[in-house]
Design an enzyme around this catalytic site. Sequence first.
Site, short mmCIF file in Angstrom:
data_model
loop_
_atom_site.label_atom_id
_atom_site.label_comp_id
_atom_site.label_asym_id
_atom_site.label_seq_id
_atom_site.Cartn_x
_atom_site.Cartn_y
_atom_site.Cartn_z
N ARG A 37 0.93 -1.06 -0.14
CA ARG A 37 0.20 0.04 0.12
C ARG A 37 0.73 1.24 0.00
NH1 ARG A 37 -3.26 3.08 4.33
NH2 ARG A 37 -5.24 3.83 2.97
N ILE A 63 -6.82 7.67 -0.73
CA ILE A 63 -6.68 6.55 -0.71
C ILE A 63 -7.61 5.87 0.28
CG2 ILE A 63 -4.61 6.43 0.39
CD1 ILE A 63 -3.63 3.89 -0.98
N SER A 64 -8.63 5.06 0.20
CA SER A 64 -9.54 4.54 1.17
C SER A 64 -8.76 3.95 2.38
CB SER A 64 -10.55 3.49 0.56
OG SER A 64 -11.26 4.27 -0.29
N GLN A 65 -9.47 3.95 3.26
CA GLN A 65 -8.98 3.16 4.75
C GLN A 65 -9.08 1.66 4.30
OE1 GLN A 65 -11.96 4.19 7.64
NE2 GLN A 65 -10.84 2.73 9.34
N PRO A 66 -8.18 1.03 4.65
CA PRO A 66 -7.94 -0.28 4.50
C PRO A 66 -9.13 -1.01 4.97
CG PRO A 66 -5.81 0.32 5.12
CD PRO A 66 -6.95 1.63 5.37
#
Length: 213
Positions: A37, A63-66
């Site tokens: 990531r 970038i989205s939260q995992p």
Amino acid sequence: MKDTFKHKGLRQQLVNVLVNKGIKNEAVLKAIGNIPRHLFMDSGFLDHAYQDKAFPIAADQTISQPYTVAFQTELLQVKKEDKILEIGTGSGYQTAVLCELGAKVYSIERQLELFKKTNHFLPKLGYRAKKLIFGDGYKGLKEQAPFDSIIVTAGAPFVPKPLLSQLKIGGRLVIPVGDDVQIMTLFIRKDIKEFEQHEFGEFRFVPLLEDKN
């Protein structure tokens, strides 16, 4: 483009965080554990790459939260060779997760800067989507329909009808619906006109913008 033992260790810690938050799908957890990531983020944020947080990327996007990526992906119930439409390529991280799961991914991005960057970057990491498209996600991708599932990675004020119509019978649409705060919503297509709807609580996404190209 380095991926070190330290990075791998941090990823494993992230996977443990996701397990503790309730993610159960082993294939999804393995994908998160495999994907570097930190390479999807600007160098200034590298220290934060394996925290369970969203971070800014180009074109005022994130970038989205995992956890969000894992949660949405788990709802899709991805099988190998599934044909999946992703609305909002963004950094390409969610695209990579779907590729890692063996899906055939078609992904639409409406920010030209991001589209160009991700189109160039993903293949370098070995993630090859079937097609990355610069276009309006509200319209879906009629020429490639129907899809086994569709995932929307931006907050939609309403559910675009073309997306529902482009699902296979039995297909799944995962979409965050709402203005300031979104409700994660799953639609399962039962028949030509019949859809089953499930809601999974509040999330926050950048808005899905229409007719911007």
